[in-house]
Write an enzyme that holds these catalytic residues in place. Sequence first.
Site, PDB file in Angstrom:
ATOM      1  N   HIS A 173       0.839  -1.200   0.000  1.00 49.71           N
ATOM      2  CA  HIS A 173       0.000   0.000   0.000  1.00 49.71           C
ATOM      3  C   HIS A 173       0.880   1.258   0.000  1.00 49.71           C
ATOM      4  O   HIS A 173       0.591   2.222  -0.710  1.00 49.71           O
ATOM      5  CB  HIS A 173      -0.885   0.047   1.250  1.00 49.71           C
ATOM      6  CG  HIS A 173      -1.840  -1.099   1.406  1.00 49.71           C
ATOM      7  ND1 HIS A 173      -1.708  -2.050   2.400  1.00 49.71           N
ATOM      8  CD2 HIS A 173      -2.948  -1.452   0.707  1.00 49.71           C
ATOM      9  CE1 HIS A 173      -2.705  -2.913   2.309  1.00 49.71           C
ATOM     10  NE2 HIS A 173      -3.463  -2.592   1.300  1.00 49.71           N
TER      11      HIS A 173
ATOM     12  N   GLY B 280      -2.689  -2.071  -7.278  1.00 44.05           N
ATOM     13  CA  GLY B 280      -1.541  -2.973  -7.316  1.00 44.05           C
ATOM     14  C   GLY B 280      -1.719  -4.068  -8.364  1.00 44.05           C
ATOM     15  O   GLY B 280      -2.812  -4.591  -8.542  1.00 44.05           O
TER      16      GLY B 280
END
Length: 281
Positions: free
Chosen positions: A37, A147
């Site tokens: 993150h 991601g």
Amino acid sequence: MKILHTKQEMRAAVAAWKEAGESIGLVPTMGFLHEGHASLIRASVRDNDHTVVSVFVNPMQFSPGEDLARYPRDMAHDTAVCEREGADVIFHPAPEEMYGQPFYTYTDMNVIPDGLCGASRPAMFRGVCTVCSKLFHLASPDRAYFGKKDAQQLAVIRRMVQDLDFNLTVVGCESVREPDGLAMSSRNTYLSSEERSKAPAIYRALCHVKQLVENGEKESAVLRQGFEEEISRTEGLAVEYCAVVNAGDMQETSAVQGDGSCLMAVALRLGKTRLIDNIEL
Ligand code: AMP
């Protein structure tokens, strides 16, 4: 850095930035932030004047019997990570704030969500598309960061943004791994120490498949067999799916092109934990 809990506060913050002609990056997360993150937040802070990190465990993307209630949460830690990485705002709404009652409207998609994770988690991509539609309206980002670790999700979001004319750029960020290769995930916290020691076998097996492709192998069936053979050396790892797909639409292909446009995408069970990963081929 501010923590905002309501849609109204979020809209007001964004309106002021837009008025000043400043750019906005959005990083949607379910919290329990790790280095994966953090790398998305860093990319957003680098590219934009302002960065919004949403921390919202989205009930809509969990099916009954999944891990919604026990999904890990740590707002103090998440706040420290966002502060450290230079985010401007954490958007942390309660479920009731996001989904008023009654709630009748969903963003849904065909084809890309049908296989892989969508096959065993029927609610997931409808929930992801709906929450991201709402976040895109609320935060009006110029760029949104996702991601590559969640490759099917990235393909779904790219398609949704194109099909529904959201005025933003989707930025895909590389998977961040532990030193032993395990892809970072908030769900890794579910692993016992014995399971944790077995989990790196997933990335090892994916690297083995990539090596097969570099040695000239193109047949998906052979590559899948190569993955399963490698995995079978580690007791306790059960393959839920292992597929060679085109990265754009996540549809299975019988052979890789060898130009990086294909992925091997996998999901495995280790005890009670479900782990996903993928590698570009
Ligand atoms: P999550 O909180 O698991 O829903 O993930 C929020 C965002 O972080 C998604 O876009 C994920 O793909 C991304 N993400 C999660 N783990 C990683 C990782 N290991 N490397 C890069 N991005 C990640």
